[in-house]
Motif scaffolding. Sequence first.
Motif, PDB file in Angstrom:
ATOM      1  N   HIS A 200       0.814  -1.210   0.000  1.00 58.34           N
ATOM      2  CA  HIS A 200       0.000   0.000   0.000  1.00 58.34           C
ATOM      3  C   HIS A 200       0.854   1.270   0.000  1.00 58.34           C
ATOM      4  N   VAL A 201       1.963   1.247   0.741  1.00 62.51           N
ATOM      5  CA  VAL A 201       2.831   2.432   0.759  1.00 62.51           C
ATOM      6  C   VAL A 201       3.488   2.631  -0.603  1.00 62.51           C
ATOM      7  N   LEU A 202       3.963   1.551  -1.224  1.00 59.58           N
ATOM      8  CA  LEU A 202       4.540   1.666  -2.562  1.00 59.58           C
ATOM      9  C   LEU A 202       3.514   2.203  -3.555  1.00 59.58           C
ATOM     10  N   LYS A 203       2.302   1.724  -3.462  1.00 58.49           N
ATOM     11  CA  LYS A 203       1.236   2.207  -4.333  1.00 58.49           C
ATOM     12  C   LYS A 203       1.041   3.715  -4.154  1.00 58.49           C
ATOM     13  N   GLN A 204       0.978   4.155  -2.906  1.00 62.22           N
ATOM     14  CA  GLN A 204       0.780   5.569  -2.615  1.00 62.22           C
ATOM     15  C   GLN A 204       1.947   6.413  -3.129  1.00 62.22           C
ATOM     16  N   ARG A 205       3.168   5.957  -2.859  1.00 55.79           N
ATOM     17  CA  ARG A 205       4.347   6.705  -3.292  1.00 55.79           C
ATOM     18  C   ARG A 205       4.395   6.797  -4.824  1.00 55.79           C
ATOM     19  N   ALA A 206       4.178   5.679  -5.497  1.00 52.36           N
ATOM     20  CA  ALA A 206       4.274   5.643  -6.960  1.00 52.36           C
ATOM     21  C   ALA A 206       3.191   6.500  -7.610  1.00 52.36           C
ATOM     22  N   GLU A 207       1.985   6.440  -7.083  1.00 55.22           N
ATOM     23  CA  GLU A 207       0.895   7.225  -7.679  1.00 55.22           C
ATOM     24  C   GLU A 207       1.138   8.720  -7.474  1.00 55.22           C
ATOM     25  N   HIS A 208       1.680   9.077  -6.341  1.00 51.90           N
ATOM     26  CA  HIS A 208       2.005  10.482  -6.088  1.00 51.90           C
ATOM     27  C   HIS A 208       3.105  10.952  -7.039  1.00 51.90           C
ATOM     28  N   LEU A 209       4.126  10.112  -7.227  1.00 49.23           N
ATOM     29  CA  LEU A 209       5.213  10.459  -8.143  1.00 49.23           C
ATOM     30  C   LEU A 209       4.691  10.615  -9.563  1.00 49.23           C
ATOM     31  N   HIS A 210       3.847   9.690  -9.978  1.00 47.34           N
ATOM     32  CA  HIS A 210       3.281   9.740 -11.331  1.00 47.34           C
ATOM     33  C   HIS A 210       2.453  11.005 -11.521  1.00 47.34           C
ATOM     34  N   HIS A 211       1.667  11.366 -10.509  1.00 54.26           N
ATOM     35  CA  HIS A 211       0.850  12.588 -10.580  1.00 54.26           C
ATOM     36  C   HIS A 211       1.742  13.818 -10.717  1.00 54.26           C
ATOM     37  N   ASP A 212       2.811  13.870  -9.930  1.00 49.87           N
ATOM     38  CA  ASP A 212       3.735  15.003  -9.999  1.00 49.87           C
ATOM     39  C   ASP A 212       4.381  15.105 -11.376  1.00 49.87           C
ATOM     40  N   ARG A 213       4.749  13.975 -11.941  1.00 50.99           N
ATOM     41  CA  ARG A 213       5.362  13.978 -13.269  1.00 50.99           C
ATOM     42  C   ARG A 213       4.371  14.478 -14.325  1.00 50.99           C
ATOM     43  N   GLU A 214       3.147  14.002 -14.253  1.00 52.16           N
ATOM     44  CA  GLU A 214       2.138  14.432 -15.222  1.00 52.16           C
ATOM     45  C   GLU A 214       1.854  15.913 -15.083  1.00 52.16           C
ATOM     46  N   THR A 215       1.789  16.405 -13.855  1.00 55.34           N
ATOM     47  CA  THR A 215       1.553  17.828 -13.621  1.00 55.34           C
ATOM     48  C   THR A 215       2.690  18.667 -14.202  1.00 55.34           C
ATOM     49  N   ALA A 216       3.927  18.214 -13.981  1.00 53.48           N
ATOM     50  CA  ALA A 216       5.080  18.939 -14.512  1.00 53.48           C
ATOM     51  C   ALA A 216       5.068  18.942 -16.034  1.00 53.48           C
ATOM     52  N   THR A 217       4.675  17.825 -16.631  1.00 48.41           N
ATOM     53  CA  THR A 217       4.625  17.747 -18.089  1.00 48.41           C
ATOM     54  C   THR A 217       3.566  18.677 -18.651  1.00 48.41           C
ATOM     55  N   ARG A 218       2.404  18.700 -18.034  1.00 50.48           N
ATOM     56  CA  ARG A 218       1.326  19.587 -18.503  1.00 50.48           C
ATOM     57  C   ARG A 218       1.733  21.051 -18.353  1.00 50.48           C
ATOM     58  N   THR A 219       2.378  21.365 -17.229  1.00 53.79           N
ATOM     59  CA  THR A 219       2.828  22.751 -17.015  1.00 53.79           C
ATOM     60  C   THR A 219       3.831  23.168 -18.091  1.00 53.79           C
ATOM     61  N   PHE A 220       4.768  22.278 -18.391  1.00 57.94           N
ATOM     62  CA  PHE A 220       5.768  22.564 -19.419  1.00 57.94           C
ATOM     63  C   PHE A 220       5.099  22.779 -20.777  1.00 57.94           C
ATOM     64  N   GLU A 221       4.123  21.947 -21.101  1.00 54.23           N
ATOM     65  CA  GLU A 221       3.438  22.069 -22.387  1.00 54.23           C
ATOM     66  C   GLU A 221       2.672  23.380 -22.475  1.00 54.23           C
ATOM     67  N   LEU A 222       2.017  23.775 -21.389  1.00 53.25           N
ATOM     68  CA  LEU A 222       1.275  25.045 -21.392  1.00 53.25           C
ATOM     69  C   LEU A 222       2.218  26.243 -21.557  1.00 53.25           C
ATOM     70  N   VAL A 223       3.356  26.200 -20.837  1.00 52.42           N
ATOM     71  CA  VAL A 223       4.324  27.298 -20.950  1.00 52.42           C
ATOM     72  C   VAL A 223       4.886  27.340 -22.377  1.00 52.42           C
ATOM     73  N   ALA A 224       5.167  26.187 -22.942  1.00 54.53           N
ATOM     74  CA  ALA A 224       5.698  26.142 -24.308  1.00 54.53           C
ATOM     75  C   ALA A 224       4.713  26.716 -25.309  1.00 54.53           C
ATOM     76  N   GLU A 225       3.431  26.396 -25.124  1.00 52.67           N
ATOM     77  CA  GLU A 225       2.401  26.932 -26.027  1.00 52.67           C
ATOM     78  C   GLU A 225       2.320  28.443 -25.921  1.00 52.67           C
ATOM     79  N   GLU A 226       2.391  28.951 -24.678  1.00 49.98           N
ATOM     80  CA  GLU A 226       2.317  30.410 -24.503  1.00 49.98           C
ATOM     81  C   GLU A 226       3.511  31.096 -25.147  1.00 49.98           C
ATOM     82  N   ILE A 227       4.681  30.489 -25.044  1.00 52.98           N
ATOM     83  CA  ILE A 227       5.873  31.088 -25.663  1.00 52.98           C
ATOM     84  C   ILE A 227       5.745  31.093 -27.185  1.00 52.98           C
TER      85      ILE A 227
END
Length: 230
Positions: A200-227
């Motif tokens: 359960h802890v591994l599941k929680q850690r991995a899902e949190h990491l995956h969410h952070d990565r996806e958020t960072a990717t979306r943020t990068f894509e939005l900034v790139a589009e604005e530029i």
Amino acid sequence: MDRFSMLRTAGAGFGITLGLIGAYSKVFTPWQRNWGTTREERERAMPGDPETPPSYFTTRAITVNAPPDAIYPWLVQMGKGRGGLYSWDFLDRLFGFLDAPSAKEILPKFQDLAPGDEIPLSRGANFPVADLRKDEFLLLAGEPEPGIRWTWATVLYPQEDGTTRLVTRNTGEWGKGWQAQIMAGVGDLAAFIMVHRWLHVLKQRAEHLHHDRETATRTFELVAEEILEA
């Protein structure tokens, strides 16, 4: 209380005890040793499986809403002075296996685990690394003395829906004699308590990491589009 009543009470207590032991062996043990798994997962060959059926064999699993590359980094950084064990930290520290809480972030300096290395513990023998493959599996195995062998395999099975089946298997031969059998029985219950938490802890850690990565990717894509639109 007369002698007959005492004998009847003792007999009833003995019968209840035998019933509880029987229920534990026939109902609880099979359930906890196969917790979370499908029949296919229980019967599937995994790294480190002995050539002959071992006396101790468990397969447990959980679905992680993240790809294997969000789970694997947590596995290879396990150990004392590293990422911890991701289970009940207060128990691991109470019994001397760890000296600090488990990590909540990926530690780059501990990502180069290789066969022949050991996962260190504060107490008892370290966990020898027998084999591993990045984002696929980690196999720990040891033979501390003749007749006593164990393996701990953790395999990551990616699913079509983007999730991962995190499947872990323990096998063991604990020697002969009633003392070994008692220790194996006590250890079996303790292992379930700790591995259940670990999954359960591994599941929680991995899902949190995956969410952070996806958020960072979306943020990068939005900034790139604005530029590009500027």
